[in-house]
Design a protein around this motif. Structure first.
Motif, PDB file in Angstrom:
ATOM      1  N   ASN A  14      41.229  -3.666  57.302  1.00 58.14           N
ATOM      2  CA  ASN A  14      42.229  -3.163  56.429  1.00 58.14           C
ATOM      3  C   ASN A  14      42.461  -1.744  56.931  1.00 58.14           C
ATOM      4  N   ILE A  15      41.731  -0.879  57.751  1.00 59.82           N
ATOM      5  CA  ILE A  15      41.498   0.557  57.991  1.00 59.82           C
ATOM      6  C   ILE A  15      42.085   0.767  59.459  1.00 59.82           C
ATOM      7  N   VAL A  16      42.875   1.833  59.525  1.00 62.40           N
ATOM      8  CA  VAL A  16      42.921   2.082  60.819  1.00 62.40           C
ATOM      9  C   VAL A  16      43.026   3.662  60.896  1.00 62.40           C
ATOM     10  N   ALA A  17      42.699   4.376  62.027  1.00 63.10           N
ATOM     11  CA  ALA A  17      42.978   5.859  62.191  1.00 63.10           C
ATOM     12  C   ALA A  17      44.342   6.363  62.143  1.00 63.10           C
ATOM     13  N   ALA A  18      44.372   7.324  61.315  1.00 65.42           N
ATOM     14  CA  ALA A  18      45.955   7.938  61.190  1.00 65.42           C
ATOM     15  C   ALA A  18      45.779   9.670  60.898  1.00 65.42           C
ATOM     16  N   CYS A  19      46.699  10.200  61.364  1.00 65.32           N
ATOM     17  CA  CYS A  19      46.429  11.668  60.832  1.00 65.32           C
ATOM     18  C   CYS A  19      46.895  11.883  59.555  1.00 65.32           C
ATOM     19  N   ARG A  20      46.710  12.801  58.760  1.00 63.56           N
ATOM     20  CA  ARG A  20      46.903  13.020  57.405  1.00 63.56           C
ATOM     21  C   ARG A  20      48.352  12.998  56.961  1.00 63.56           C
ATOM     22  N   TYR A  21      49.085  13.767  58.018  1.00 59.76           N
ATOM     23  CA  TYR A  21      50.680  13.357  58.103  1.00 59.76           C
ATOM     24  C   TYR A  21      51.100  12.230  57.854  1.00 59.76           C
ATOM     25  N   CYS A  22      50.735  11.105  58.882  1.00 53.93           N
ATOM     26  CA  CYS A  22      51.324   9.874  58.720  1.00 53.93           C
ATOM     27  C   CYS A  22      50.648   9.086  57.634  1.00 53.93           C
ATOM     28  N   ASN A  23      49.473   9.457  57.248  1.00 48.35           N
ATOM     29  CA  ASN A  23      48.900   8.663  55.997  1.00 48.35           C
ATOM     30  C   ASN A  23      49.505   9.088  54.722  1.00 48.35           C
ATOM     31  N   HIS A  24      49.913  10.262  54.564  1.00 47.73           N
ATOM     32  CA  HIS A  24      50.692  10.571  53.217  1.00 47.73           C
ATOM     33  C   HIS A  24      52.212  10.298  53.314  1.00 47.73           C
ATOM     34  N   GLY A  25      52.732  10.360  54.564  1.00 45.59           N
ATOM     35  CA  GLY A  25      54.291   9.954  55.007  1.00 45.59           C
ATOM     36  C   GLY A  25      54.344   8.648  54.616  1.00 45.59           C
ATOM     37  N   ARG A  26      53.709   7.653  54.927  1.00 48.58           N
ATOM     38  CA  ARG A  26      53.755   6.329  54.534  1.00 48.58           C
ATOM     39  C   ARG A  26      54.113   6.168  53.130  1.00 48.58           C
ATOM     40  N   HIS A  27      53.055   6.904  52.467  1.00 49.58           N
ATOM     41  CA  HIS A  27      53.423   6.770  50.807  1.00 49.58           C
ATOM     42  C   HIS A  27      54.690   7.382  50.347  1.00 49.58           C
ATOM     43  N   ALA A  28      55.180   8.287  50.933  1.00 53.44           N
ATOM     44  CA  ALA A  28      56.074   9.157  50.556  1.00 53.44           C
ATOM     45  C   ALA A  28      57.525   8.339  50.379  1.00 53.44           C
ATOM     46  N   LEU A  29      57.635   7.305  51.520  1.00 55.53           N
ATOM     47  CA  LEU A  29      58.944   6.705  51.875  1.00 55.53           C
ATOM     48  C   LEU A  29      59.260   5.719  50.538  1.00 55.53           C
ATOM     49  N   PHE A  30      58.260   5.295  49.970  1.00 60.36           N
ATOM     50  CA  PHE A  30      58.533   4.441  48.721  1.00 60.36           C
ATOM     51  C   PHE A  30      57.436   4.855  47.704  1.00 60.36           C
TER      52      PHE A  30
ATOM     53  N   PHE B 169      47.116  17.328  60.712  1.00 64.26           N
ATOM     54  CA  PHE B 169      46.741  16.159  61.742  1.00 64.26           C
ATOM     55  C   PHE B 169      45.309  15.946  61.496  1.00 64.26           C
ATOM     56  N   ARG B 170      44.663  16.346  60.641  1.00 67.90           N
ATOM     57  CA  ARG B 170      43.292  15.770  60.792  1.00 67.90           C
ATOM     58  C   ARG B 170      42.899  14.391  60.498  1.00 67.90           C
ATOM     59  N   LEU B 171      42.129  13.773  61.099  1.00 69.51           N
ATOM     60  CA  LEU B 171      41.882  12.401  61.137  1.00 69.51           C
ATOM     61  C   LEU B 171      41.319  11.775  59.851  1.00 69.51           C
ATOM     62  N   THR B 172      42.292  10.556  59.299  1.00 69.80           N
ATOM     63  CA  THR B 172      42.020   9.965  58.091  1.00 69.80           C
ATOM     64  C   THR B 172      41.809   8.584  58.352  1.00 69.80           C
TER      65      THR B 172
END
Length: 90
Positions: A43-59, A23-26
């Motif tokens: 093109n940049i927003v704040a997101a936790c590491r979980y969400c940042n990586h999760g978005r890429h894991a979907l596809f 949940f570190r800020l990325t």
């Protein structure tokens, strides 16, 4: 999300420091760098590491559309399953 103190964040949410690291800020690129997105403010927003990586894991191979992922997160929160993977949304 936390930026500088994983220990305090973990204590505040009753989780381990290892789990708190997710949940570190990325900086999340809306148009992924791997898809040609640029590192510019619009093109940049704040997101936790979980969400940042999760978005890429979907596809794998390409990040999901930011609006589609936002909808996925909202549905997951409404269904009560988002908090199962991390701190609950308050």
């Amino acid at each position: 999300m936390w930026r500088a103190d994983a220990k305090a964040f973990a204590a505040a949410h009753g989780i381990s420091r290892d789990r708190a690291r997710m949940f570190r800020l990325t900086a999340e690129h809306l148009a992924a760098k791997m898809d040609g997105g640029r590192t510019i403010a619009s093109n940049i927003v704040a997101a936790c590491r979980y969400c940042n990586h999760g978005r890429h894991a979907l596809f794998p191979g390409s990040a999901s559309d930011p609006e589609a992922y936002s909808f996925f997160v909202l549905l997951s929160v409404a269904a009560g399953v988002w908090g199962a993977k991390g701190p609950t949304v308050e």
